[in-house]
Design an enzyme around this catalytic site. Structure first.
Site, short mmCIF file in Angstrom:
data_model
loop_
_atom_site.label_atom_id
_atom_site.label_comp_id
_atom_site.label_asym_id
_atom_site.label_seq_id
_atom_site.Cartn_x
_atom_site.Cartn_y
_atom_site.Cartn_z
N TRP A 154 32.42 -9.26 73.16
CA TRP A 154 31.51 -9.86 74.15
C TRP A 154 31.41 -11.37 73.95
CZ3 TRP A 154 27.01 -12.49 72.85
CH2 TRP A 154 26.55 -12.34 71.54
N GLU A 164 29.65 -13.56 81.97
CA GLU A 164 28.47 -14.43 81.99
C GLU A 164 28.78 -15.87 82.38
OE1 GLU A 164 25.52 -13.96 78.88
OE2 GLU A 164 26.50 -12.15 78.17
N HIS A 256 27.35 -18.90 65.37
CA HIS A 256 26.52 -19.18 66.53
C HIS A 256 25.21 -19.83 66.08
CE1 HIS A 256 25.50 -15.11 65.12
NE2 HIS A 256 24.29 -15.29 65.62
N VAL A 257 24.64 -20.61 66.99
CA VAL A 257 23.42 -21.35 66.69
C VAL A 257 22.33 -20.94 67.67
CG1 VAL A 257 22.38 -23.66 66.48
CG2 VAL A 257 24.78 -23.31 65.84
#
EC number: 3.6.1.59
Lengths: 328, 328
Positions: A154, A164, A256-257
């Protein structure tokens, strides 16, 4: 002549007397989840004739331990309103008393519920663990390698633009310093004080903060700067209003942040130990560069490789037993 | 023959239908502040004859924005009960409807309220600031020096044994590695999942974590070990159930350590940036020793002196304007 109240005399002898004379002025503050509110107004203390400033704190109470079963009966409510029914999920609102403008309780139901549902909503017992560099190599890395790559497909779909795409707020395709910024699914995209954004890096080699090295400073600094700029332009956020952080352990192993509004405090995702400020990561790596430039020794030249991380882990998490076995 | 429900048919068409057939089994989990509860039970989906596992989540709702004024009238409540009246402070309980076993709302009142009260309970706007080593020297240190020593005389009273002596859980008078352990005033000393203890060090030269050096490792390690031992013996706490942390900025400038139960999450004191795990402080100083032993250079031999600290500060805090002026 009104009797003069002594300085230690109660200003009110009952809640009724207090509320009967209270005149509302304004809301002073609310909890982010707004289950408490501070009101400012005036009231006339007993035995006095002048109005005096009065603060009221109204706080919804916790459920009593033995109250739970009785809540799950229609008799507990003066009014029930079904909001949605979708397959096994439904949402309703319930009122303790007639005439109340807003519902007192929101009820969510899952039926039929699976074992997985039951586990998900059961009390999670957690313990602190200490992940030394050795435990990372011998336990955490093999665990990550054992996970199916499909668990992060994803993420790749978003990076590749196949999912998305309509949500993307900012995209930078540089393979080393690029990233995609999207609203996090947890955010309703309306309540600014609960703003929650997500940054996914293009670089697929960084699996967690354990992999951060001084060469990643340009990426981290770009994330810090560009996302603040985009949030200012798009949402009118001011400088210093956003908290950037990274989780360790993360939920998935692609760097990721998280970006949340500074006033969004009522969730455990910002807890020390689990959350690490992006600013602190940048600062630590900058000091590493400084050490290296001064001819520093190896120990402080791979800060995130050398660190011991202390964090809380659910005892049901697959890593917990593995780490404990090795003495974490 | 009962009609077979399609897999996507709602299992209930109304909240009434759901609750009428619900049979309570057990509480799955509660929020630490317990304003939500997950119940497990069984229910009979419509059009079916068998009971199926059913999960209910009951969550008290926030106040509606326009609801606040009407709460401050006796008419809003079916029952009001005064709990305490002490000088200008009083506490009451209020019920939305008759017949409810527990009160729905707790009301605290302050009347007459001073400007200080109003400010204290007003919405605090905060911003992130970045305190570099230079800003520490030029802004924070002078600010600390400007504070009256009397603001921490309550700390010295505890250390000297002239106050709260009956509350002390553990005392070690060593001038360098000694400390006093007491229950924090915020803890009711009953609810184990909200356990909150406080450590005050005997060494009066450590004003905050900025002053921590490798020579303090024995002190920090002793705090970690002895307090865990005392909590296990006294409260039956298990290993890994306690979170040790330090605040920066702290509320007062005498080095102290907060100890809370791992499951105590619903308060902002554990937020990344403000809170620093004692384990992380120990780890950073240990790496400093390692660097020093390998002949490392000065820059990384005073980790807490060299660090830039990023934290959130209320814009009304005296330090905020001073730091902002210098570009924090």
């Amino acid at each position: 002549m009104a009797p003069a109240a002594s300085s230690s005399a109660p200003s009110f002898s009952s809640a009724d007397a207090l509320l009967s004379s209270f005149r509302f002025e304004r809301v002073l503050s609310e909890d982010p989840r707004a289950l408490l509110v501070y009101l400012l107004g005036t009231a006339v203390p007993e035995g006095q004739s002048e109005r005096a400033p009065c603060i009221l704190k109204l706080e919804k109470t916790p459920y009593a331990p033995d109250e739970a079963p009785s809540l799950a009966t229609p008799g507990a409510w003066s009014k029930l309103q079904t909001v949605t029914c979708n397959d096994i999920y439904s949402t309703s609102l319930a009122w303790f008393a007639p005439g109340r403008t807003t519902a007192d309780v929101q009820i969510l139901s899952i039926c039929p519920a699976t074992e997985k549902h039951v586990k998900k909503y059961s009390m999670q017992v957690s313990r602190l663990v200490r992940e030394t560099p050795e435990l990372y190599e011998t336990v955490v890395k093999p665990y990550m390698d054992s996970l199916s790559p499909s668990t992060i497909s994803w993420v790749y779909n978003i990076l590749d633009g196949t999912a998305e795409a309509e949500n993307v707020l900012y995209r930078d395709d540089d393979p080393e310093t690029g990233f995609v910024l999207t609203p996090d699914l947890k955010w309703d995209q309306k309540t600014l004080s609960a703003l929650y954004l997500l940054v996914l890096t293009q670089d697929r080699t960084i699996r967690s903060l354990r992999n951060l090295r001084t060469r990643h400073l340009p990426l981290l600094r770009k994330i810090r700067q560009e996302c603040e700029r985009v949030a200012m332009e798009r949402y009118g956020i001011e400088k210093g209003e956003l908290r950037f952080f990274v989780h360790y352990q993360p939920t998935y192993y692609h760097f990721h942040v998280h970006i949340v509004h500074l006033s969004y405090l009522s969730f455990s995702g910002i807890t020390v130990g689990q959350a690490h400020l992006l600013d602190d990561l940048i600062d630590s790596l900058s000091l590493e560069v400084e050490a290296s430039n001064s001819g520093g020794p190896a120990p402080l030249q791979s800060w995130f490789e050398r660190r011991t991380f202390t964090y809380s882990l659910g005892v049901e998490h697959p890593l917990y037993a593995l780490l404990k076995e090795k003495g974490a």
